[in-house]
Enzyme design. Structure first.
Site, PDB file in Angstrom:
ATOM      1  N   ALA A   1       0.837  -1.198   0.000  1.00 56.03           N
ATOM      2  CA  ALA A   1       0.000   0.000   0.000  1.00 56.03           C
ATOM      3  C   ALA A   1       0.870   1.245   0.000  1.00 56.03           C
ATOM      4  CB  ALA A   1      -0.923   0.022   1.218  1.00 56.03           C
ATOM      5  N   TYR A   2       0.248   2.369  -0.314  1.00 53.62           N
ATOM      6  CA  TYR A   2       0.851   3.683  -0.111  1.00 53.62           C
ATOM      7  C   TYR A   2       0.491   4.070   1.322  1.00 53.62           C
ATOM      8  CZ  TYR A   2       1.869   8.667  -0.910  1.00 53.62           C
ATOM      9  OH  TYR A   2       2.380   9.945  -0.854  1.00 53.62           O
TER      10      TYR A   2
ATOM     11  N   TRP B   1      -2.348   0.746  13.806  1.00 51.11           N
ATOM     12  CA  TRP B   1      -1.131   0.932  14.604  1.00 51.11           C
ATOM     13  C   TRP B   1      -0.177  -0.261  14.460  1.00 51.11           C
ATOM     14  CZ3 TRP B   1      -2.413   3.543  19.954  1.00 51.11           C
ATOM     15  CH2 TRP B   1      -3.262   4.634  19.757  1.00 51.11           C
TER      16      TRP B   1
ATOM     17  N   TYR C   1      -5.162   9.784   2.767  1.00 46.56           N
ATOM     18  CA  TYR C   1      -4.821   8.373   2.947  1.00 46.56           C
ATOM     19  C   TYR C   1      -6.078   7.544   3.195  1.00 46.56           C
ATOM     20  CZ  TYR C   1      -3.167   4.131   5.256  1.00 46.56           C
ATOM     21  OH  TYR C   1      -2.967   2.822   5.619  1.00 46.56           O
TER      22      TYR C   1
ATOM     23  N   THR D   1      -7.487  -0.208   6.754  1.00 50.67           N
ATOM     24  CA  THR D   1      -7.070   0.632   7.870  1.00 50.67           C
ATOM     25  C   THR D   1      -8.228   1.260   8.644  1.00 50.67           C
ATOM     26  OG1 THR D   1      -5.825   2.664   8.406  1.00 50.67           O
ATOM     27  CG2 THR D   1      -6.879   2.575   6.278  1.00 50.67           C
TER      28      THR D   1
ATOM     29  N   LYS E   1      -7.703   4.578   0.778  1.00 52.39           N
ATOM     30  CA  LYS E   1      -7.902   3.211   1.271  1.00 52.39           C
ATOM     31  C   LYS E   1      -9.384   2.823   1.186  1.00 52.39           C
ATOM     32  CE  LYS E   1      -5.320   0.708   2.904  1.00 52.39           C
ATOM     33  NZ  LYS E   1      -4.541  -0.396   2.287  1.00 52.39           N
TER      34      LYS E   1
END
Length: 282
Positions: free
Chosen positions: A55-56, A145, A120, A96, A124
């Site tokens: 992923a970025y 995390w 972000y 995420t 996602k």
């Protein structure tokens, strides 16, 4: 054969330890900035399962590079998922907690409304929507995390700072579940083979470490277990501004994951001990 997108990231590194027989594709073999190439890699290899652990992840930089982040985090997983759906291959995709706005103190369930605070999270979320839209056997695994002995993460940053600092101010009003990358990898490997057998299990799941804690408390636990004498002062997020907003509430309700796959939340403190041993920090 399991095909893994990602090779050097935290989760991919742990996947390689647990499943060395899998095929791992780094950027040189499958650049996520080229979604068509990712789909072609699946069609060429026809694996038994695909895990996307790439992923970025540069949360702040994504504010300036949202187009690139959307290509990597949104379009590429979509292309992977469609190729898997066409071939009848189960697809596990890591996402995420940043898809949520972080309001309140109640753990977010998989079906709760999403409202990303920044680029972000938006990219996602776009990836999640593409994976669901592909219509194949899939599991979207939202986590939070992430830490390990590899790459850049909070634990390694704290240990580095402890070499030159005896006092730190750490954000204390962001709360979530630190998650060992090794446990995420194990969860992905456990979920993938179940999906083709029980197609009704396809969907979105949460997986984070327990118990929930704040960044400041996570730092204190890290220093205590590593034997580092560093005083931690808790501060509000407002005193530590960043280009991208962070959710204050990253608590995730992981009960559906345990009910569907028999995978409970891992105790992140045990994972932390293992990471500290690997880093030679104890």
């Amino acid at each position: 054969m399991t095909l893994v997108f990602g090779r050097t990231g935290q989760v991919a590194t742990e996947l390689a330890r647990l499943a060395p027989e899998a095929t791992f594709l780094g950027r040189d073999a499958a650049d996520l900035a080229d979604p068509a190439a990712c789909a072609a890699a699946i069609r060429d290899r026809r694996p038994e399962a695909v895990i996307n652990a790439a992923a970025y992840t540069a949360v702040d930089r994504a504010e300036e590079e949202e187009d690139l982040a959307r290509l990597v985090n949104g379009a590429a997983p979509g292309a992977m998922a469609r190729a898997c759906a066409d071939l009848g291959i189960p697809f596990v995709h890591v996402s995420t907690d940043y898809v949520f706005d972080g309001k309140g103190e109640t753990p977010f369930a998989p079906g709760d409304p999403v409202a990303p605070l920044g680029a972000y999270g938006r990219t996602k979320l776009a990836g999640e929507e593409e994976v669901r839209g592909a219509g194949g056997a899939h599991a979207i695994l939202r986590t939070s995390w992430v830490f390990s002995a590899h790459g850049g993460n909070f634990v390694k940053t704290m240990l580095r700072l402890s070499e030159s600092r005896d006092a730190l101010s750490i954000v204390d009003d962001q709360v979530g579940g630190p998650t060992p990358a090794a446990d995420i990898a194990a969860a992905c490997l456990g979920i993938a083979p179940i999906l083709p057998v029980s197609r009704t299990l396809s969907g979105t799941y949460h997986f984070s470490g327990a118990p929930d804690t704040s960044w400041a408390c996570f730092a204190r636990e890290t220093f205590d277990r590593a034997g580092r004498d560093v005083a931690v002062t808790g501060i509000p997020t407002a005193e530590y501004p960043t280009p991208a907003a962070r959710p204050l509430n990253s608590r995730l309700d992981c009960s559906a994951t345990e009910a569907a796959f028999g995978i409970p939340r891992p105790d992140w403190r045990r994972g932390l001990d293992a990471v500290l041993v690997e880093l030679g920090a104890t």
